[in-house]
Design a protein around this motif. Structure first.
Motif, PDB file in Angstrom:
ATOM      1  N   PRO A 101       0.829  -1.208   0.000  1.00  0.00           N
ATOM      2  CA  PRO A 101       0.000   0.000   0.000  1.00  0.00           C
ATOM      3  C   PRO A 101       0.862   1.255   0.000  1.00  0.00           C
ATOM      4  CG  PRO A 101      -0.593  -1.492   1.813  1.00  0.00           C
ATOM      5  CD  PRO A 101       0.694  -1.983   1.248  1.00  0.00           C
ATOM      6  N   ARG A 102       0.260   2.368  -0.419  1.00  0.00           N
ATOM      7  CA  ARG A 102       0.926   3.652  -0.271  1.00  0.00           C
ATOM      8  C   ARG A 102       0.560   4.224   1.096  1.00  0.00           C
ATOM      9  NH1 ARG A 102      -0.174   8.516  -4.356  1.00  0.00           N
ATOM     10  NH2 ARG A 102      -1.876   9.053  -2.959  1.00  0.00           N
ATOM     11  N   THR A 103       1.555   4.360   1.944  1.00  0.00           N
ATOM     12  CA  THR A 103       1.375   4.881   3.286  1.00  0.00           C
ATOM     13  C   THR A 103       2.493   5.893   3.561  1.00  0.00           C
ATOM     14  OG1 THR A 103       2.794   3.212   4.336  1.00  0.00           O
ATOM     15  CG2 THR A 103       0.460   2.630   4.029  1.00  0.00           C
ATOM     16  N   SER A 104       2.485   6.464   4.748  1.00  0.00           N
ATOM     17  CA  SER A 104       3.572   7.379   5.112  1.00  0.00           C
ATOM     18  C   SER A 104       4.914   6.651   5.125  1.00  0.00           C
ATOM     19  CB  SER A 104       3.295   7.997   6.484  1.00  0.00           C
ATOM     20  OG  SER A 104       3.142   6.993   7.476  1.00  0.00           O
ATOM     21  N   GLU A 105       4.885   5.334   5.361  1.00  0.00           N
ATOM     22  CA  GLU A 105       6.125   4.551   5.376  1.00  0.00           C
ATOM     23  C   GLU A 105       6.658   4.276   3.979  1.00  0.00           C
ATOM     24  OE1 GLU A 105       6.204   1.373   8.768  1.00  0.00           O
ATOM     25  OE2 GLU A 105       4.151   1.477   8.001  1.00  0.00           O
ATOM     26  N   THR A 106       5.755   4.068   3.021  1.00  0.00           N
ATOM     27  CA  THR A 106       6.190   3.652   1.685  1.00  0.00           C
ATOM     28  C   THR A 106       6.253   4.801   0.685  1.00  0.00           C
ATOM     29  OG1 THR A 106       3.922   3.101   0.986  1.00  0.00           O
ATOM     30  CG2 THR A 106       5.219   1.354   2.034  1.00  0.00           C
ATOM     31  N   MET A 107       5.704   5.957   1.016  1.00  0.00           N
ATOM     32  CA  MET A 107       5.745   7.098   0.102  1.00  0.00           C
ATOM     33  C   MET A 107       7.208   7.470  -0.175  1.00  0.00           C
ATOM     34  SD  MET A 107       3.537   9.034  -1.456  1.00  0.00           S
ATOM     35  CE  MET A 107       3.407  10.622  -2.293  1.00  0.00           C
ATOM     36  N   GLY A 108       7.594   7.490  -1.450  1.00  0.00           N
ATOM     37  CA  GLY A 108       8.958   7.812  -1.835  1.00  0.00           C
ATOM     38  C   GLY A 108       9.976   6.753  -1.481  1.00  0.00           C
ATOM     39  N   MET A 109       9.502   5.539  -1.211  1.00  0.00           N
ATOM     40  CA  MET A 109      10.392   4.446  -0.808  1.00  0.00           C
ATOM     41  C   MET A 109      11.433   4.137  -1.884  1.00  0.00           C
ATOM     42  SD  MET A 109       9.035   0.633   0.055  1.00  0.00           S
ATOM     43  CE  MET A 109      10.091  -0.694   0.636  1.00  0.00           C
ATOM     44  N   PHE A 110      11.017   4.220  -3.136  1.00  0.00           N
ATOM     45  CA  PHE A 110      11.953   3.968  -4.239  1.00  0.00           C
ATOM     46  C   PHE A 110      12.442   5.306  -4.769  1.00  0.00           C
ATOM     47  CE2 PHE A 110      10.213  -0.174  -3.829  1.00  0.00           C
ATOM     48  CZ  PHE A 110      11.260  -1.016  -4.202  1.00  0.00           C
ATOM     49  N   ASP A 111      13.622   5.663  -4.276  1.00  0.00           N
ATOM     50  CA  ASP A 111      14.256   6.926  -4.639  1.00  0.00           C
ATOM     51  C   ASP A 111      15.584   6.636  -5.330  1.00  0.00           C
ATOM     52  OD1 ASP A 111      15.814   5.996  -2.554  1.00  0.00           O
ATOM     53  OD2 ASP A 111      15.300   7.615  -1.175  1.00  0.00           O
ATOM     54  N   ALA A 112      16.398   7.659  -5.499  1.00  0.00           N
ATOM     55  CA  ALA A 112      17.680   7.484  -6.182  1.00  0.00           C
ATOM     56  C   ALA A 112      18.545   6.444  -5.498  1.00  0.00           C
ATOM     57  CB  ALA A 112      18.408   8.828  -6.247  1.00  0.00           C
ATOM     58  N   SER A 113      18.520   6.436  -4.174  1.00  0.00           N
ATOM     59  CA  SER A 113      19.317   5.457  -3.435  1.00  0.00           C
ATOM     60  C   SER A 113      18.854   4.039  -3.725  1.00  0.00           C
ATOM     61  CB  SER A 113      19.230   5.748  -1.933  1.00  0.00           C
ATOM     62  OG  SER A 113      19.856   4.724  -1.180  1.00  0.00           O
ATOM     63  N   ALA A 114      17.535   3.822  -3.725  1.00  0.00           N
ATOM     64  CA  ALA A 114      17.005   2.477  -3.989  1.00  0.00           C
ATOM     65  C   ALA A 114      17.335   2.026  -5.403  1.00  0.00           C
ATOM     66  CB  ALA A 114      15.492   2.461  -3.757  1.00  0.00           C
ATOM     67  N   PHE A 115      17.124   2.893  -6.381  1.00  0.00           N
ATOM     68  CA  PHE A 115      17.430   2.518  -7.761  1.00  0.00           C
ATOM     69  C   PHE A 115      18.928   2.268  -7.940  1.00  0.00           C
ATOM     70  CE2 PHE A 115      13.457   5.083  -8.557  1.00  0.00           C
ATOM     71  CZ  PHE A 115      12.653   3.966  -8.793  1.00  0.00           C
ATOM     72  N   GLY A 116      19.726   3.001  -7.188  1.00  0.00           N
ATOM     73  CA  GLY A 116      21.176   2.807  -7.273  1.00  0.00           C
ATOM     74  C   GLY A 116      21.644   1.488  -6.718  1.00  0.00           C
ATOM     75  N   ARG A 117      20.818   0.853  -5.892  1.00  0.00           N
ATOM     76  CA  ARG A 117      21.167  -0.449  -5.321  1.00  0.00           C
ATOM     77  C   ARG A 117      20.668  -1.614  -6.170  1.00  0.00           C
ATOM     78  NH1 ARG A 117      18.657   0.202   0.377  1.00  0.00           N
ATOM     79  NH2 ARG A 117      17.725   2.070  -0.516  1.00  0.00           N
ATOM     80  N   MET A 118      19.938  -1.328  -7.233  1.00  0.00           N
ATOM     81  CA  MET A 118      19.470  -2.382  -8.124  1.00  0.00           C
ATOM     82  C   MET A 118      20.518  -2.717  -9.171  1.00  0.00           C
ATOM     83  SD  MET A 118      15.480  -1.151  -8.667  1.00  0.00           S
ATOM     84  CE  MET A 118      15.180  -2.324 -10.014  1.00  0.00           C
ATOM     85  N   LYS A 119      20.384  -3.894  -9.765  1.00  0.00           N
ATOM     86  CA  LYS A 119      21.262  -4.279 -10.868  1.00  0.00           C
ATOM     87  C   LYS A 119      21.013  -3.363 -12.073  1.00  0.00           C
ATOM     88  CE  LYS A 119      21.150  -9.325 -10.084  1.00  0.00           C
ATOM     89  NZ  LYS A 119      20.775 -10.590 -10.762  1.00  0.00           N
ATOM     90  N   PRO A 120      22.034  -3.068 -12.844  1.00  0.00           N
ATOM     91  CA  PRO A 120      21.810  -2.280 -14.060  1.00  0.00           C
ATOM     92  C   PRO A 120      20.986  -3.038 -15.099  1.00  0.00           C
ATOM     93  CG  PRO A 120      24.093  -2.999 -13.918  1.00  0.00           C
ATOM     94  CD  PRO A 120      23.461  -3.324 -12.600  1.00  0.00           C
ATOM     95  N   THR A 121      20.860  -4.342 -14.942  1.00  0.00           N
ATOM     96  CA  THR A 121      20.058  -5.156 -15.860  1.00  0.00           C
ATOM     97  C   THR A 121      18.650  -5.410 -15.325  1.00  0.00           C
ATOM     98  OG1 THR A 121      20.974  -7.137 -14.797  1.00  0.00           O
ATOM     99  CG2 THR A 121      22.056  -6.347 -16.820  1.00  0.00           C
ATOM    100  N   ALA A 122      18.321  -4.843 -14.171  1.00  0.00           N
ATOM    101  CA  ALA A 122      17.049  -5.142 -13.517  1.00  0.00           C
ATOM    102  C   ALA A 122      15.931  -4.222 -14.017  1.00  0.00           C
ATOM    103  CB  ALA A 122      17.191  -4.996 -11.995  1.00  0.00           C
ATOM    104  N   HIS A 123      14.707  -4.717 -13.857  1.00  0.00           N
ATOM    105  CA  HIS A 123      13.513  -3.961 -14.237  1.00  0.00           C
ATOM    106  C   HIS A 123      12.680  -3.670 -12.986  1.00  0.00           C
ATOM    107  CE1 HIS A 123      14.182  -4.623 -18.537  1.00  0.00           C
ATOM    108  NE2 HIS A 123      14.490  -5.879 -18.217  1.00  0.00           N
ATOM    109  N   PHE A 124      12.077  -2.490 -12.954  1.00  0.00           N
ATOM    110  CA  PHE A 124      11.245  -2.046 -11.842  1.00  0.00           C
ATOM    111  C   PHE A 124       9.780  -2.065 -12.279  1.00  0.00           C
ATOM    112  CE2 PHE A 124       9.056   1.529  -9.720  1.00  0.00           C
ATOM    113  CZ  PHE A 124       9.189   1.135  -8.392  1.00  0.00           C
ATOM    114  N   ILE A 125       8.926  -2.722 -11.469  1.00  0.00           N
ATOM    115  CA  ILE A 125       7.503  -2.844 -11.787  1.00  0.00           C
ATOM    116  C   ILE A 125       6.692  -2.257 -10.637  1.00  0.00           C
ATOM    117  CG2 ILE A 125       5.632  -4.417 -12.457  1.00  0.00           C
ATOM    118  CD1 ILE A 125       7.986  -4.727 -14.311  1.00  0.00           C
ATOM    119  N   ASN A 126       5.780  -1.351 -10.934  1.00  0.00           N
ATOM    120  CA  ASN A 126       4.887  -0.840  -9.894  1.00  0.00           C
ATOM    121  C   ASN A 126       3.442  -0.897 -10.375  1.00  0.00           C
ATOM    122  OD1 ASN A 126       3.610   0.388  -7.761  1.00  0.00           O
ATOM    123  ND2 ASN A 126       4.863   2.224  -7.749  1.00  0.00           N
ATOM    124  N   THR A 127       2.694  -1.819  -9.793  1.00  0.00           N
ATOM    125  CA  THR A 127       1.252  -1.916 -10.055  1.00  0.00           C
ATOM    126  C   THR A 127       0.465  -1.586  -8.792  1.00  0.00           C
ATOM    127  OG1 THR A 127       1.346  -4.304  -9.577  1.00  0.00           O
ATOM    128  CG2 THR A 127       1.463  -3.643 -11.899  1.00  0.00           C
TER     129      THR A 127
END
Length: 352
Positions: A218-244
Motif C-alpha cells: 500500500p501507499r502509506t507514510s512509510e512507503t511514500m517515496g520508498m523507491f528513490d535514487a538510493s534504492a534505484f542505485g542499489r538495483m542491478k543495471p540489468t534489472a527492471h522495476f515494476i509498480n502496479t
C-alpha cells in the motif's frame, strides 16, 4: 433514530452493477446514488443521511468527496467507509478511527488480475515487446538482431509486499518460470513469508539480487517515496522495476534519472503520482518504459468480484457482523457503541 434502515452513499455508479443488484435483492440496506454535477449542498444533505460511504477510486473521485478529516467532521453519522479495491489511500484512516468509523477494502478481489498484469509487464520488458512494436511501425527497416530479449526462466523476482497480490505473483513466477522469489514485507514474519513461497529478505538484498522488483504494498507514510535514487542505485543495471500498486511509492524524477543513466534497465508502471500522467511526462519518453493508466486491476472478472465482495461486506456490516476486510480493528469498541445508538443492537464481539 433506532431501528432505521441503513443507508449507503456512492457517487455515479459502482464499477460493476452486480453490487447494486445484490444489495437490492437482499433488501436490508438502502442505496443513495449521488452525482458529482449536483450542487455541493445537495450532496452534503444526501451524505448526511448515510451510515456508509462506498468511495470511488482515486482517478474517478472528485474533490471534496475524498474521505479526509474534513468530510468525516462534516458527516458525523457515518459508521463505515469502504474502498472500491484493495487500496484505501483515498481514506484518512486515522481520522476515521478517531471518529469511531470502520474502514474496509476489497483486498484479494483483484489479486489475480493485478498479479497477471505485473507478470505481463515482466514479460513485455524482458522480451522488448513495446520497443520492437514501435520499431516495426517506423519507416526504416528493423534490424531484428538489435533487439535481443531475455528469458524469465530461472531469473530472480523481488516482491515488495507479500499480500494477496504479491503472493499470487510469487506463485506464478515460481511455478510458471522456475524463478527464485525474494520478498520484503515487514508486517509478515519470516515463517509467514516462507509459507507464501518466498525467501524473506531485507530491502537491500531484494534490490541487490533481483532481476525484477515488483511493488505490491500500500501507499502509506512509510512507503511514500520508498523507491528513490538510493534504492534505484542499489538495483542491478540489468534489472527492471515494476509498480502496479500506487503512484508515489517511487519517486518519478529519480526513476527518470535512473533510466536515463541506465542505472536500471527498464520500468513497467501502471501507476503515477498524478493520474493520468501528462502526455509530456518525462517517463513516457523512454522506450524502456511501459506505461498504463492504472488498469492492472480492471478486468471484467475483477470488477465483478470487487463489486460483489463490497456488496456482501456492506450487508454483513449492517447485520452487525465483523467485516472480512477490516482495516482498523482498533476502532471496533467505539464503532460498536455508535452502531448500537443508531440501530438498537450491538455488533458481534471482535475475535482476537
Amino acid at each position: 433514530m433506532k431501528g432505521q434502515q441503513p443507508k449507503i452513499s456512492y457517487f455515479e455508479k459502482w464499477v460493476d452493477p452486480v453490487a447494486i443488484e445484490r444489495i437490492a435483492a437482499d433488501g436490508s440496506v438502502s442505496l443513495l446514488c449521488q452525482r458529482y454535477d449536483d450542487p455541493e449542498a445537495v450532496n452534503r444533505a444526501a451524505l448526511d443521511q448515510a451510515h456508509g460511504y462506498q468511495i470511488a477510486p482515486r482517478v474517478e473521485l472528485h474533490s471534496p468527496w475524498f474521505a479526509d478529516a474534513d468530510l468525516i467532521a462534516r458527516h458525523p453519522d457515518l459508521l463505515a467507509i469502504c474502498s472500491t479495491g484493495s487500496g484505501y489511500d483515498v481514506i484518512d484512516v486515522d481520522a476515521c478511527t478517531a471518529s469511531g468509523i470502520i474502514v474496509c477494502n476489497q483486498a484479494g478481489a483483484n489479486a489475480q488480475a493485478v498479479a497477471e498484469h505485473a507478470v505481463a509487464m515482466m514479460l513485455a520488458l524482458s522480451k522488448r515487446l513495446v520497443a520492437t512494436d514501435r520499431a516495426v511501425r517506423r519507416p526504416e527497416q528493423v534490424e531484428r538482431f538489435g533487439y535481443p530479449g531475455e528469458d524469465l526462466y530461472e531469473k530472480t523476482v523481488g516482491i515488495i509486499g507479500l499480500g494477496h497480490i504479491g503472493r499470487r505473483i510469487a506463485e506464478i513466477c515460481r511455478h510458471g518460470f522456475n524463478m527464485r522469489v525474494l520478498a520484503h514485507d515487514p508486517y509478515l514474519s519470516n515463517d509467514e513469508i516462507e509459507a507464501r513461497g518466498a525467501t524473506a529478505c531485507d530491502l537491500d538484498r531484494v534490490l541487490a539480487e533481483s532481476d525484477f522488483v515488483s511493488v505490491n504494498c500500500p501507499r502509506t507514510s512509510e512507503t511514500m517515496g520508498m523507491f528513490d535514487a538510493s534504492a534505484f542505485g542499489r538495483m542491478k543495471p540489468t534489472a527492471h522495476f515494476i509498480n502496479t500498486a500506487r503512484g508515489g511509492i517511487h519517486d518519478e524524477d529519480d526513476l527518470t534519472a535512473a533510466l536515463s543513466a541506465r542505472t536500471i534497465a527498464g520500468a513497467g508502471l501502471d501507476v503515477f503520482l498524478q493520474e493520468p500522467p501528462a502526455h509530456d511526462h518525462p517517463l513516457l519518453s523512454h522506450d524502456n518504459v511501459i506505461a498504463n493508466p492504472h488498469i492492472a486491476g480492471l478486468t471484467h472478472e475483477s470488477l465483478y468480484k470487487m463489486s460483489l465482495s463490497a456488496a456482501e461486506q456492506w450487508i454483513a456490516i449492517f447485520r452487525g457482523e465483523i467485516p472480512q476486510r477490516l482495516i482498523n480493528p482498533e476502532v471496533w469498541p467505539a464503532y460498536c457503541e455508535r452502531f448500537e445508538q443508531a440501530f438498537g443492537f450491538r455488533p458481534e464481539n471482535l475475535k482476537n
